[in-house]
Design a protein around this motif. Structure first.
Motif, PDB file in Angstrom:
ATOM      1  N   ASP A 225       0.962  -0.900  -0.221  1.00  0.00           N
ATOM      2  CA  ASP A 225       0.038   0.429  -0.084  1.00  0.00           C
ATOM      3  C   ASP A 225       0.885   1.096  -0.152  1.00  0.00           C
ATOM      4  OD1 ASP A 225      -2.278  -1.555   0.000  1.00  0.00           O
ATOM      5  OD2 ASP A 225      -2.124  -1.704   2.177  1.00  0.00           O
ATOM      6  N   GLU A 226       0.362   2.412  -0.634  1.00  0.00           N
ATOM      7  CA  GLU A 226       1.338   2.871  -0.667  1.00  0.00           C
ATOM      8  C   GLU A 226       0.635   4.762  -1.218  1.00  0.00           C
ATOM      9  OE1 GLU A 226       2.247   4.837  -5.389  1.00  0.00           O
ATOM     10  OE2 GLU A 226       4.067   3.177  -4.457  1.00  0.00           O
ATOM     11  N   ARG A 227       1.279   5.794  -0.495  1.00  0.00           N
ATOM     12  CA  ARG A 227       0.614   7.006  -0.643  1.00  0.00           C
ATOM     13  C   ARG A 227       1.530   8.145  -0.758  1.00  0.00           C
ATOM     14  NH1 ARG A 227       0.944   4.602   3.817  1.00  0.00           N
ATOM     15  NH2 ARG A 227       1.828   6.325   5.550  1.00  0.00           N
ATOM     16  N   GLY A 228       1.399   8.999  -1.371  1.00  0.00           N
ATOM     17  CA  GLY A 228       2.118  10.144  -1.485  1.00  0.00           C
ATOM     18  C   GLY A 228       2.304  11.780  -0.177  1.00  0.00           C
ATOM     19  N   GLU A 229       3.162  11.908   0.343  1.00  0.00           N
ATOM     20  CA  GLU A 229       2.516  13.432   1.558  1.00  0.00           C
ATOM     21  C   GLU A 229       3.686  13.666   1.159  1.00  0.00           C
ATOM     22  OE1 GLU A 229       2.134  11.809   5.272  1.00  0.00           O
ATOM     23  OE2 GLU A 229       1.291   9.775   5.085  1.00  0.00           O
ATOM     24  N   VAL A 292       9.498  18.562   1.160  1.00  0.00           N
ATOM     25  CA  VAL A 292       9.494  17.943   0.305  1.00  0.00           C
ATOM     26  C   VAL A 292       8.300  16.921  -0.149  1.00  0.00           C
ATOM     27  CG1 VAL A 292      11.817  17.810   0.867  1.00  0.00           C
ATOM     28  CG2 VAL A 292      10.775  15.888   2.141  1.00  0.00           C
ATOM     29  N   ARG A 293       8.143  16.302  -0.896  1.00  0.00           N
ATOM     30  CA  ARG A 293       7.603  14.914  -1.416  1.00  0.00           C
ATOM     31  C   ARG A 293       8.426  13.219  -0.447  1.00  0.00           C
ATOM     32  NH1 ARG A 293       2.670  13.955  -2.541  1.00  0.00           N
ATOM     33  NH2 ARG A 293       2.390  15.684  -3.122  1.00  0.00           N
ATOM     34  N   ILE A 294       8.170  12.528  -0.737  1.00  0.00           N
ATOM     35  CA  ILE A 294       8.323  11.635  -0.146  1.00  0.00           C
ATOM     36  C   ILE A 294       6.677  10.306  -0.298  1.00  0.00           C
ATOM     37  CG2 ILE A 294       8.946   9.457   1.780  1.00  0.00           C
ATOM     38  CD1 ILE A 294      10.748  12.047   2.929  1.00  0.00           C
ATOM     39  N   ALA A 309       8.468   1.588   4.033  1.00  0.00           N
ATOM     40  CA  ALA A 309       9.713   2.655   3.514  1.00  0.00           C
ATOM     41  C   ALA A 309       9.160   3.719   2.497  1.00  0.00           C
ATOM     42  CB  ALA A 309       9.851   1.393   1.856  1.00  0.00           C
ATOM     43  N   TYR A 310      10.686   4.389   2.615  1.00  0.00           N
ATOM     44  CA  TYR A 310      10.149   5.578   2.782  1.00  0.00           C
ATOM     45  C   TYR A 310      11.402   6.211   0.729  1.00  0.00           C
ATOM     46  CZ  TYR A 310       8.531   5.958   6.977  1.00  0.00           C
ATOM     47  OH  TYR A 310       8.024   5.912   7.792  1.00  0.00           O
ATOM     48  N   THR A 311      10.555   7.300  -0.172  1.00  0.00           N
ATOM     49  CA  THR A 311      11.794   7.628  -1.358  1.00  0.00           C
ATOM     50  C   THR A 311      11.190   8.907  -1.474  1.00  0.00           C
ATOM     51  OG1 THR A 311      11.080   4.780  -2.200  1.00  0.00           O
ATOM     52  CG2 THR A 311      12.016   7.110  -3.850  1.00  0.00           C
ATOM     53  N   LEU A 312      12.754   9.550  -1.368  1.00  0.00           N
ATOM     54  CA  LEU A 312      12.482  10.626  -1.555  1.00  0.00           C
ATOM     55  C   LEU A 312      11.747  11.371  -3.130  1.00  0.00           C
ATOM     56  CD1 LEU A 312      12.482  14.037  -0.404  1.00  0.00           C
ATOM     57  CD2 LEU A 312      14.764  13.440  -1.079  1.00  0.00           C
ATOM     58  N   VAL A 313      11.406  11.912  -3.197  1.00  0.00           N
ATOM     59  CA  VAL A 313      10.174  11.861  -5.536  1.00  0.00           C
ATOM     60  C   VAL A 313      10.774  13.212  -5.280  1.00  0.00           C
ATOM     61  CG1 VAL A 313       9.149   9.795  -5.102  1.00  0.00           C
ATOM     62  CG2 VAL A 313       8.127  12.046  -4.653  1.00  0.00           C
ATOM     63  N   LYS A 314      10.764  14.414  -4.177  1.00  0.00           N
ATOM     64  CA  LYS A 314      10.928  15.708  -4.982  1.00  0.00           C
ATOM     65  C   LYS A 314      11.363  15.991  -4.101  1.00  0.00           C
ATOM     66  CE  LYS A 314       8.772  19.167  -7.613  1.00  0.00           C
ATOM     67  NZ  LYS A 314       7.199  19.451  -9.331  1.00  0.00           N
ATOM     68  N   LEU A 316      10.619  19.863  -3.055  1.00  0.00           N
ATOM     69  CA  LEU A 316       9.425  21.041  -3.405  1.00  0.00           C
ATOM     70  C   LEU A 316       9.695  22.466  -3.211  1.00  0.00           C
ATOM     71  CD1 LEU A 316       6.650  19.185  -1.482  1.00  0.00           C
ATOM     72  CD2 LEU A 316       6.848  19.155  -3.710  1.00  0.00           C
ATOM     73  N   ARG A 317       9.976  23.232  -1.496  1.00  0.00           N
ATOM     74  CA  ARG A 317      10.770  24.583  -1.517  1.00  0.00           C
ATOM     75  C   ARG A 317      11.233  24.359  -0.300  1.00  0.00           C
ATOM     76  NH1 ARG A 317       5.216  23.299  -1.937  1.00  0.00           N
ATOM     77  NH2 ARG A 317       4.554  23.676   0.021  1.00  0.00           N
TER      78      ARG A 317
END
Length: 323
Positions: A225-229, A292-294, A309-314, A316-317
């Motif tokens: 299961d995944e989500r962006g936060e 950041v978006r993770i 598990a966490y992945t840094l995807v962007k 932001l500012r």
């Protein structure tokens, strides 16, 4: 033809010519030695030219062996078509995930046309196919699709790896729909008693029957299961090892999130021209708190405790001065 396959072919010819030269002397066979010396110089020149060639388009070679293959004569058409479709679906989903973030649980995969590869050659030995990105002139820098194909090859290798850390690393980058495609691919290979060799960029690996079965067992045992936060905090980046560490607040408590950095973040750091953003020095990042978006993944495997598990995807500012 794929650059690595060209290199392998020329290197094999060169090794054979050198062996022939070593077995002759100029006294015994002056004409033969002269001819083989000329051939050796020509092959060495070809090897240098190939090494200096920039291969910026996506390309991938897949060789099948085992049950569906009859020597170098042919391969079961249903199996070959299905396996190539599985690989193409993996590439499409990985590209869409890279460009758009998490995919919807159902529905058409976006950007499908951008991920289309062409079958440009049939490779003998076992029985395989060379897949290449459509397009005319060779670009000066690597295409996005080339990076995605590299990710897919690495993912297939790590999911089947006997090295547990490689497998754990692979699960950190999975999402639900990519997992479904991997599951289908390895199930098809395993049920057909097939093996697969993948050649891409500098990567060349073979998955034997044991590795294929291991990959199938693993992919069928995982649920994700995944989500962006969005998070804010003090961020530390290690671009060489492609890892991050974020000190933040979550659920009202101080916590530290660690995990891999996506290729998109590496592109942001490099300030690639198509992004229209200035480069970011990783050493400056911790001096200012960042938003950041993770991507947060809840991974459940049979017989194991659930993990996150966490992945840094962007990036932001920058948000405020870090204390």
């Amino acid at each position: 033809m794929l650059k690595k396959l060209k290199l392998n072919a020329v290197a094999a010819d060169l090794a054979a010519v050198r062996a022939l030269l070593n077995s002759r002397s100029i006294e015994e066979d002056p004409i033969g030695v002269y001819q083989f010396e000329q051939r050796k110089e020509e092959l060495e020149r070809q090897l240098q030219e190939i090494n200096e060639t920039n291969e910026a388009h996506a390309s991938l070679a897949i060789f099948f062996g085992g049950g569906p293959v009859q020597g170098s004569r042919g391969i079961n058409a249903d199996f070959a078509g299905g396996a190539l479709e599985d690989v193409q679906e993996l590439i499409k989903k990985c590209l869409a995930t890279r460009e758009l973030g998490a995919l919807a649980e159902r529905g058409r995969v976006p950007l499908r046309g951008n991920a289309q590869l062409l079958v440009t050659d049939v490779a003998r030995g076992s029985f395989g196919f060379v897949l290449e990105e459509a397009g005319g002139e060779m670009p000066l820098i690597d295409t996005v699709l080339k990076d995605v194909v590299d990710e897919v090859a690495e993912l297939i290798s790590n999911i089947a790896s006997s090295d547990e850390p490689d497998f754990q690393s692979a699960t950190e980058s999975l999402d639900g729909r990519i997992l479904l495609s991997l599951r289908q691919f390895f199930r098809r290979l395993d049920e057909s008693e097939a093996t697969v060799r993948v050649v891409e960029k500098d990567r060349d690996f073979l998955l034997d029957r044991g590795a294929v079965n291991r990959a199938r067992t693993r992919t069928e045992a995982i649920e994700i299961d995944e989500r962006g936060e969005e998070f804010e905090g003090t961020l530390f980046l290690l671009p060489d090892s492609k890892r991050f560490e974020l000190h933040t607040q979550w659920g009202g408590e101080s916590t530290t999130l660690v995990g891999p950095v996506s290729r998109d973040v590496l592109r942001q750091l490099a300030g690639e021209p198509e992004l229209g953003e200035a480069p970011i020095d990783p050493r400056d990042v911790p001096r200012t708190a960042w938003s950041v978006r993770i991507k947060v993944r809840e991974i459940r495997e049979r017989g194991r405790a659930p993990r996150t598990a966490y992945t840094l995807v962007k990036l932001l500012r920058p948000s405020r001065k870090a204390h």
